[in-house]
Write a protein that holds these residues in place. Structure first.
Motif, short mmCIF file in Angstrom:
data_model
loop_
_atom_site.label_atom_id
_atom_site.label_comp_id
_atom_site.label_asym_id
_atom_site.label_seq_id
_atom_site.Cartn_x
_atom_site.Cartn_y
_atom_site.Cartn_z
N PHE B 106 0.62 -0.91 -0.11
CA PHE B 106 -0.30 0.17 -0.35
C PHE B 106 0.45 1.53 -0.11
O PHE B 106 0.81 2.04 -0.99
CB PHE B 106 -0.72 0.27 1.47
CG PHE B 106 -1.53 1.27 1.34
CD1 PHE B 106 -3.09 1.55 1.22
CD2 PHE B 106 -1.02 2.45 2.54
CE1 PHE B 106 -3.56 2.34 0.84
CE2 PHE B 106 -1.97 3.48 2.36
CZ PHE B 106 -2.86 3.65 1.75
N ILE B 107 1.88 0.69 0.72
CA ILE B 107 3.23 2.73 1.19
C ILE B 107 3.43 2.76 -0.68
O ILE B 107 3.57 3.35 -0.60
CB ILE B 107 3.76 1.97 2.16
CG1 ILE B 107 3.63 2.07 3.36
CG2 ILE B 107 5.12 2.82 1.89
CD1 ILE B 107 4.01 1.90 4.63
N ASN B 108 4.05 1.86 -0.99
CA ASN B 108 4.78 2.31 -2.44
C ASN B 108 3.71 2.43 -3.33
O ASN B 108 3.67 3.44 -4.10
CB ASN B 108 5.10 0.38 -2.92
CG ASN B 108 6.20 -0.15 -2.65
OD1 ASN B 108 7.54 1.04 -2.19
ND2 ASN B 108 6.74 -1.41 -2.74
N THR B 214 -1.30 -3.11 -3.28
CA THR B 214 -1.43 -3.31 -2.63
C THR B 214 -1.53 -5.14 -3.20
O THR B 214 -1.33 -5.88 -1.95
CB THR B 214 -2.21 -2.91 -1.66
OG1 THR B 214 -2.82 -1.27 -1.50
CG2 THR B 214 -2.67 -3.51 -0.36
N ILE B 215 -2.81 -5.02 -3.74
CA ILE B 215 -2.23 -6.75 -4.12
C ILE B 215 -0.22 -7.87 -4.09
O ILE B 215 -0.91 -8.88 -3.39
CB ILE B 215 -3.43 -7.16 -4.94
CG1 ILE B 215 -4.65 -6.58 -4.67
CG2 ILE B 215 -3.16 -8.40 -5.69
CD1 ILE B 215 -5.45 -6.75 -6.01
N SER B 216 0.35 -7.06 -4.66
CA SER B 216 1.31 -7.51 -5.11
C SER B 216 2.04 -7.65 -3.50
O SER B 216 2.70 -8.17 -3.82
CB SER B 216 1.84 -6.38 -5.61
OG SER B 216 3.17 -6.48 -6.40
N GLY B 217 2.28 -6.26 -2.89
CA GLY B 217 2.09 -6.81 -1.95
C GLY B 217 2.03 -7.75 -1.00
O GLY B 217 2.36 -8.48 -0.13
N PHE B 218 1.05 -7.74 -1.45
CA PHE B 218 -0.28 -8.89 -0.25
C PHE B 218 0.56 -9.79 -0.89
O PHE B 218 0.77 -11.42 0.46
CB PHE B 218 -1.40 -8.90 -0.29
CG PHE B 218 -2.21 -10.66 0.21
CD1 PHE B 218 -2.04 -11.14 1.54
CD2 PHE B 218 -2.98 -11.13 -0.80
CE1 PHE B 218 -3.44 -11.32 1.96
CE2 PHE B 218 -3.28 -12.20 -0.35
CZ PHE B 218 -3.43 -12.38 1.02
N LEU B 219 0.64 -10.72 -1.79
CA LEU B 219 0.64 -11.75 -2.31
C LEU B 219 2.46 -12.29 -1.94
O LEU B 219 2.83 -12.96 -2.09
CB LEU B 219 0.55 -11.73 -3.78
CG LEU B 219 -0.94 -11.98 -4.47
CD1 LEU B 219 -1.07 -11.79 -5.92
CD2 LEU B 219 -1.56 -13.39 -4.14
N ALA B 220 3.65 -10.93 -1.82
CA ALA B 220 4.64 -11.32 -1.42
C ALA B 220 4.50 -11.86 -0.60
O ALA B 220 5.26 -12.65 0.39
CB ALA B 220 5.07 -10.02 -2.28
#
Lengths: 496, 319, 317
Positions: B106-108, B214-220
């Motif tokens: 999210f921050i990114n 945010t989705i990318s962060g979650f999946l990571a």
């Protein structure tokens, strides 16, 4: 009956240019109202204001009797005001239905697309157009004409009451055009008001009810189509005595500098032949998209032609690369100053020497005193207003930018200078200065080709004019034959 | 069906041909390749890069990029193990790891949207900084899980297919469904292809991009958690240059880097090509360096195809 | 922007300066050794490899491209020079390394410049390939110089009390700055990065310019490898890991936009140096080495954000 749309006293100013001055314009329900004017007359600015893409500086817009201030295209769309772009704004990966309703897709509570409803509604909108594109078709796989139909389907989809059509027939075949006109008549019958922008006189007189002519950002008058004719409209579009504004070079022609025969490039232009001599200013007139820029970009080596022959100073020569063209003395100031002409982040001095890095260096090392000298020479000669040699050109006005583009080539002492839209979007003072410069250069023996979609400009500066339409030369005029009427006829009524 | 259509179809689906090619290649060279056990293995191995690739596809569809996924997964893995070692319930530790990754994503996204910086710079900074966070938390040491039952969480198989692979394929199916059926998913294409037109039509472009980051962060983070369960440890250098493999998989799958074109099915193809290559080369006992070189070369070939496709599409637009 | 930084950049640099001086002051109070000549030279020595590589990469970035392969390139080239020192002797090893560096640059330049492939992906792929080649060449084990001779001077020598690698970096920087600002090639780099189409319409070949920029990047990576090999007198397959990130972080911090068309060698050095001082200062104050990564993150985001905000302000003005 109240007007659907009333524009009162709208003005808009850009740095260096007064684009619109106190414009009044009305649109009635069920009316097709043409907006005409040369390029730069202010049509597109007015359109953008109506579509919510730009705010007006001054004046008011009344929609159904209510004063509105459009801050975004979304607001305009919500009011039923829709601009159908000349450049298509569709996403190729999405389906026709998704494109039509982009930004307003029907969804359920958790954000899922209600596809069947979307497709059904889009299907109805497309069917209302008589268009056989399926709503599920990927837009990327459609032809341009069909893409345009998808775009036009938005009119039905959003129940638009004011539609702005910007050169809608530019890429349509005759049959497709007739289909479009049928659609327009249908919209009329439903009480939709249509602002129709086109250069093509025959279309204007086929489909419109009234015509408003803009010139230099000022409304020249509104005419009822059935009570007027093309000549009257043309006159209003030009409106001024040409000779007062333009300086034509004295006719002292020398040897032939360039001749091309049978030039062709698939998809761009066909069978183009012409020549130009020392001291001659050759005008190339045509609408945008007629293939003019493509032809000269081929001569300059940006996009090679598929066929044709080229003679340079009487000798048959292979088509050059840009570097070779420049070294031969064939120089081009491109159509788009900001994208093709200048490195806007660099200063004027750096830009002037860009095509001549070799000439301004020794063993690859730049000779800065020479650069400075040539910069000062052309700054003074062309009366460029700038704050310093390193001032980023981004900060200058269009006119001053254009003068730097000219300086870039003039300092090379070219033999043939091709000017593609040399005065587009610049102020009147700079225009006049550039026209005077063209005349002076020609009198010094330079061969010049001027491309312009502004008719007075072509007529004013050229010794001879070629007209182009749909990628072909459609006429050649000189002397007394160089008239507005002839040019318009040659580009608008050509038998293609 | 004319020549252009055929070429287009071929260009659009070349990743499956590539997959078939490498499968046939290794099946011929190694008798162990085409066994149910090994195929299950490939699927499990592909899950980790695969999870990252799902998020990366969404971000790249928007015309952005996320270089921080490798560091994020390391942080989530470290938190999941570190927190349960310090007495948190396993589920809470996992949740904290997932939350941390989601928050970083999210921050990114928020920084990219608010600042107007290119995501390359923003996530490059994050790649360096988040790795710093991992070291701050682990003090540079590998964390070993104390509760050995943690590793059993994933010991569930359906035939040869592991739970890890099922989670990956489930996520892939879910997000592909999201891409094709939801408003957010469909808007991803419009945003990537022409952000201005999308904004003019009323799409909230900024919010859209933040969601995808945010989705990318979650999946990571999810990838990091699964990795920590599988290995029972969290290395501070875990996931190093995995962003590279992820981008390779996505580009192999034909997602256009400028945005607007791509699908998760094809990303799956790209992920599988990488996993099969890795698995096959290891079955053949080739040393590690061959893998690195082959991957790089395959990527450059994929780039050539990507360019070809762009040219084809450009022609399609003007035709 | 090629001659003088504009007002916005000045403002930005001003803000960064204040922050940096503040940081230096805090470190100096907590760790008096920070500002001692010995420590300052240490910092310079530490940044000399990153700084040298960044010289070439700056050309690539100003031309509007990227080079992420320099980390693996450094690994491979250091292994080559260390190993070849035992076979071909120091002079032969240096020549071979420079040639290999140029070859790497030429390959990147061919794909990105002439074939117009995406620079990010090409150099990421090369990061993988070069790492593989490094492993292959070294067999995964350490290599070392068996009998160091004059080769040691590049990494360990001093001249008038100044470490030779620092002098090499500065000499390289002077040369690079001259190339960038005073030569026809340098102008072409700015033009291609600033507006590739306009460069093409001015008879400049973007392909050739980008190719040469990558050539320089490969060359400066080879110089970095010479310093590295000479300093360590050995190499293994992770020796250059992460250098591509440090180089890019330094360039970004120096204020060279990744969009291309603007930037300078001195700014790059300044950015690399700033990173060096931050790293050194944090360690002197007792922070673990990884604290610098967190600070780098914050500084990059802050610096670029301020830069963009300042530019926008100027556009509105």
């Amino acid at each position: 009956m109240t007007d659907l749309l009333m524009i009162r006293g709208v003005s808009k100013r850009f740095p260096g240019v007064q684009a619109l001055t106190g414009v009044d314009f009305d649109l009635r329900p069920g009316e097709v109202h043409a907006l005409m004017g040369e390029n730069g007359a202010g049509k597109s600015t007015l359109m953008k204001i109506l579509a919510g893409l730009q705010p007006a500086d001054d004046g008011e817009i009344l929609h159904r009797g209510e004063a509105i201030a459009l801050r975004s295209p979304l607001e305009a769309r919500e009011r039923g005001i829709l601009l159908i772009h000349q450049e298509l704004s569709l996403s190729p990966e999405l389906s026709a239905a998704e494109n039509i309703y982009l930004g307003a897709w029907p969804t359920n509570g958790i954000g899922l697309l209600r596809k069947s409803e979307l497709n059904r509604r889009a299907g109805e909108a497309l069917k209302a157009l008589g268009c056989d594109v399926g709503p599920r078709t990927r837009v990327g796989s459609l032809s341009i004409a069909r893409k345009q139909m998808v775009e036009i389907a938005r009119i039905h989809a959003f129940k638009a009451n004011v539609v702005i059509l910007d050169e809608p027939t530019a890429s349509l075949t005759d049959a497709e055009r007739d289909q479009l006109f049928a659609t327009i008549r249908d919209l009329k019958a439903r009480g939709v008001g249509i602002i129709y922008i086109s250069h093509k006189m025959d279309e204007i007189f086929t489909i419109t009810d009234r015509i408003t002519v803009l010139r230099d950002g000022i409304v020249q008058g509104t005419l009822t189509t059935s009570e007027t004719d093309a000549d009257r409209v043309t006159q209003m579009m030009i409106g001024r005595k040409l000779d007062a504004f333009f300086s034509r070079a004295e006719e002292r022609f020398g040897e032939e500098v360039l001749r091309v025969e049978g030039l062709g490039r698939r998809g761009d232009y066909h069978d183009v032949s012409f020549s130009v001599r020392q001291g001659e200013v050759l005008g190339l007139y045509g609408l945008i998209g007629a293939g003019r820029s493509e032809v000269v970009e081929s001569l300059f080596g940006i996009r090679g032609p598929d066929r044709g022959k080229l003679w340079w100073q009487g000798r048959e020569t292979a088509f050059p690369s840009p570097r070779q063209a420049i070294d031969m003395g064939l120089c081009l100031t491109p159509e788009n100053r900001k994208e093709q002409g200048l490195v806007l982040g660099l200063g004027g001095r750096d830009n002037i020497v860009l095509p001549s890095l070799k000439a301004f260096s020794r063993l690859g090392i730049m000779r800065r005193s020479r650069e400075q000298a040539v910069y000062l020479t052309y700054r003074d000669l062309l009366q460029i207003k700038t704050t310093g040699p390193a001032t980023a050109l981004r900060t200058l006005s269009g006119g001053n930018q254009q003068k730097f583009v000219l300086a870039k080539w003039l300092c090379r002492k070219p033999k043939l200078l091709i000017l593609d839209e040399p005065t587009r979007g610049i102020d009147v003072g700079s225009k006049a200065a550039i026209h005077a410069l063209i005349a002076k250069l020609a009198e010094e023996g330079l061969a010049v080709i001027v491309i312009s979609s502004e008719m007075p400009e072509v007529l004013g500066v050229s010794h001879r004019i070629l007209t182009m339409a749909d990628g072909r030369l459609t006429g050649e005029f000189s002397g007394a034959a160089m008239t507005e009427e002839n040019l318009i006829r040659a580009v608008a009524h050509h038998a293609a | 069906m004319n020549g252009t259509t055929v070429r287009r179809l071929a260009a659009d689906h070349y990743v499956w041909m590539l997959l078939a090619l490498v499968c046939v290649f290794f099946a011929l060279l190694s008798p162990h390749f085409l066994t149910a056990f090994n195929i299950g293995n490939v699927l499990t191995q592909s899950a980790f890069i695969g999870l990252l690739a799902i998020g990366m596809t969404l971000v790249i569809l928007n015309g952005e990029i996320d270089l921080s996924v490798g560091a994020t997964l390391a942080l989530s893995a470290a938190l999941a193990i570190g927190l349960q070692n310090s007495g948190w319930p396993t589920s809470a530790a996992i949740a904290a790891g997932l939350l941390a990754g989601t928050a970083l994503g999210f921050i990114n996204g928020a920084v990219v949207v608010a600042s107007g910086m290119h995501s390359f710079v923003v996530t490059l900074g994050a790649l360096i900084g988040i790795r710093g966070l991992v070291f701050v938390y682990t003090k540079g040491n590998a964390l070993l899980v104390e509760d050995f039952t943690y590793a059993d969480l994933l010991e569930v198989h359906v035939g040869p297919v592991s739970l890890t692979a099922i989670i990956f394929l489930g996520m892939l199916a879910f997000f592909q469904w999201l891409l094709s059926a939801s408003r957010h998913g469909r808007e991803a294409y419009a945003v990537g292809d022409n952000p201005e037109a999308a904004r003019d039509a009323g799409v909230k472009v900024g919010r859209h991009k933040i969601i995808n980051f945010t989705i990318s962060g979650f999946l990571a983070a999810l990838c990091g958690i699964l990795l920590s369960i599988r290995l029972g440890t969290a290395e501070p250098q875990a996931g190093r240059i995995w962003e590279l493999w992820t981008i390779i998989a996505v580009v192999l799958g034909g997602t256009r880097l400028q945005g607007g074109v791509g699908s998760l099915w094809k990303t799956l193809g790209g992920v599988l090509v990488l996993a099969v290559l890795q698995n096959g080369l290891r079955l053949l006992n080739t040393p590690n360096h061959v893998e690195l070189i082959v991957m790089g070369v395959i990527l450059m070939i994929a780039l050539g195809i990507d360019r070809l496709m762009t040219l084809l599409r450009a022609r399609e637009r003007t035709a | 922007m090629s001659w003088k930084s504009g007002a916005a950049a000045g403002l930005r640099q001003g803000g960064l300066w204040v922050g940096f001086v503040l940081f230096m002051a805090i470190v100096a109070i907590n760790a008096p050794a920070f500002l001692s000549p010995g420590n300052l030279l240490d910092v310079l020595r530490q940044v000399s490899i990153t700084g040298t590589i960044a010289l070439g990469v700056t050309f690539v970035v100003i031309a509007g491209r990227l080079d992420l392969s320099v980390g693996s390139g450094l690994t491979l080239l250091t292994i080559i020079i260390v190993d070849q020192h035992n076979h071909a002797g120091p002079a032969g090893a240096i020549a071979l390394t420079l040639l290999a560096g140029l070859a790497i640059g030429a390959w990147n330049g061919l794909l990105v410049g002439f074939l117009r492939f995406n620079a990010l992906i090409v150099t990421l792929a090369m990061l993988s390939v070069l790492q593989g080649l490094a492993l292959w060449y070294s067999g995964g084990s350490n290599v070392s110089v068996s009998s160091p001779g004059w080769f040691a001077v590049f990494g360990r020598g001093t001249w008038l009390g100044i470490p030779v690698p620092v002098l090499l970096m500065l000499a390289g920087a002077a040369l690079a700055a001259f190339l960038l600002r005073r030569t026809a090639f340098g102008r072409a780099v700015f033009a291609v990065g600033g507006n590739e189409t306009a460069a093409l319409f001015s008879g400049i070949s973007p392909a050739r310019t980008v190719f040469l920029a990558y050539l320089l990047s490969g060359f400066s990576t080879a110089l970095g490898a010479i310093i590295m090999g000479s300093r360590v007198m050995g190499a293994q397959s992770t020796i250059g890991q992460g250098y591509e990130l440090n180089v890019l972080a330094g360039i970004i911090l120096g204020g060279t936009s990744l969009m291309g068309g603007a930037g300078s060698i001195w700014r790059t050095l300044w950015g690399v140096l700033m990173l060096g001082f931050i790293q050194n200062g944090l360690i002197l104050m007792g922070f673990p080495f990884y604290a610098q990564w967190l600070v780098t993150w914050g500084v990059i985001i802050a610096a670029v954000w301020i830069d963009l905000a300042a530019k926008r302000g100027r556009m509105l003005a």
